[in-house]
Design a protein around this motif. Structure first.
Motif, PDB file in Angstrom:
ATOM      1  N   TYR A 163      42.509  43.433  27.788  1.00 35.65           N
ATOM      2  CA  TYR A 163      41.510  43.063  27.609  1.00 35.65           C
ATOM      3  C   TYR A 163      40.823  41.588  27.898  1.00 35.65           C
ATOM      4  N   LEU A 164      41.941  40.372  28.385  1.00 38.57           N
ATOM      5  CA  LEU A 164      41.318  39.300  28.783  1.00 38.57           C
ATOM      6  C   LEU A 164      40.377  39.679  30.211  1.00 38.57           C
ATOM      7  N   VAL A 165      40.971  40.446  30.726  1.00 38.46           N
ATOM      8  CA  VAL A 165      40.568  40.713  31.952  1.00 38.46           C
ATOM      9  C   VAL A 165      38.538  40.962  31.554  1.00 38.46           C
ATOM     10  N   ARG A 166      38.950  42.383  31.184  1.00 39.86           N
ATOM     11  CA  ARG A 166      37.714  43.042  30.524  1.00 39.86           C
ATOM     12  C   ARG A 166      37.005  41.895  29.539  1.00 39.86           C
ATOM     13  N   TRP A 167      37.633  40.870  28.949  1.00 43.60           N
ATOM     14  CA  TRP A 167      36.582  39.082  28.897  1.00 43.60           C
ATOM     15  C   TRP A 167      36.124  38.912  29.739  1.00 43.60           C
ATOM     16  N   GLN A 168      36.623  38.479  30.471  1.00 46.86           N
ATOM     17  CA  GLN A 168      36.418  37.839  31.759  1.00 46.86           C
ATOM     18  C   GLN A 168      34.538  38.725  32.761  1.00 46.86           C
ATOM     19  N   LEU A 169      35.008  39.902  33.146  1.00 53.02           N
ATOM     20  CA  LEU A 169      34.264  40.860  33.472  1.00 53.02           C
ATOM     21  C   LEU A 169      32.719  40.834  32.513  1.00 53.02           C
ATOM     22  N   SER A 170      33.176  40.292  31.141  1.00 48.62           N
ATOM     23  CA  SER A 170      31.465  40.981  30.607  1.00 48.62           C
ATOM     24  C   SER A 170      30.993  38.971  30.974  1.00 48.62           C
ATOM     25  N   THR A 171      31.404  38.061  30.809  1.00 48.14           N
ATOM     26  CA  THR A 171      30.286  36.622  31.286  1.00 48.14           C
ATOM     27  C   THR A 171      29.660  37.225  32.459  1.00 48.14           C
ATOM     28  N   PRO A 172      29.991  37.774  33.743  1.00 46.44           N
ATOM     29  CA  PRO A 172      28.878  37.643  35.036  1.00 46.44           C
ATOM     30  C   PRO A 172      27.735  38.731  34.077  1.00 46.44           C
TER      31      PRO A 172
END
Length: 117
Positions: free
Chosen positions: A8-17
């Protein structure tokens, strides 16, 4: 659970760009409106990712029990059981559920187990 959390944390970071790109493209709009639109686009994309992350696949079947039923297999009347959901097996919305007596439910459990495991 920790694996799911890290994913989930990786997914959250992918949403930023993705959100940043949308905000750059909408830079000529008022900030609040651009942010709302960017979040809506993010929600459209990441709803499906989150649904995948947080789906639950129980190792134990979800049983539905009915006290007054006729066994689908042997015809015995009494308490009936059926596996409503288990891993990829899902009969929750079944319009004609097949309940089985205590004895027959074990055989059905073995049959379903072979299909889903």
């Amino acid at each position: 659970m920790i694996k799911k959390y890290l994913f989930y944390l990786v997914r959250w970071q992918l949403s930023t760009p993705i959100l940043a790109i949308v905000l750059i493209l909408l830079a000529n709009m008022p900030t609040i409106l651009a942010t709302v639109i960017a979040n809506l686009i993010g929600g459209l994309i990441f709803f499906w990712v989150d649904r995948f992350i947080f789906r639950t696949l129980s190792k134990n079947p979800l049983w539905e029990i009915n006290d007054d039923t006729v066994c689908y297999t042997c015809g015995k009347q009494g308490r009936g059981y059926r596996i409503a959901e288990w891993l990829g097996y899902n009969r929750i919305q079944d319009k004609n559920p097949q309940f089985r007596c205590e004895v027959c439910k074990d055989e059905k459990m073995r049959e379903v187990k072979e299909k889903v495991l």
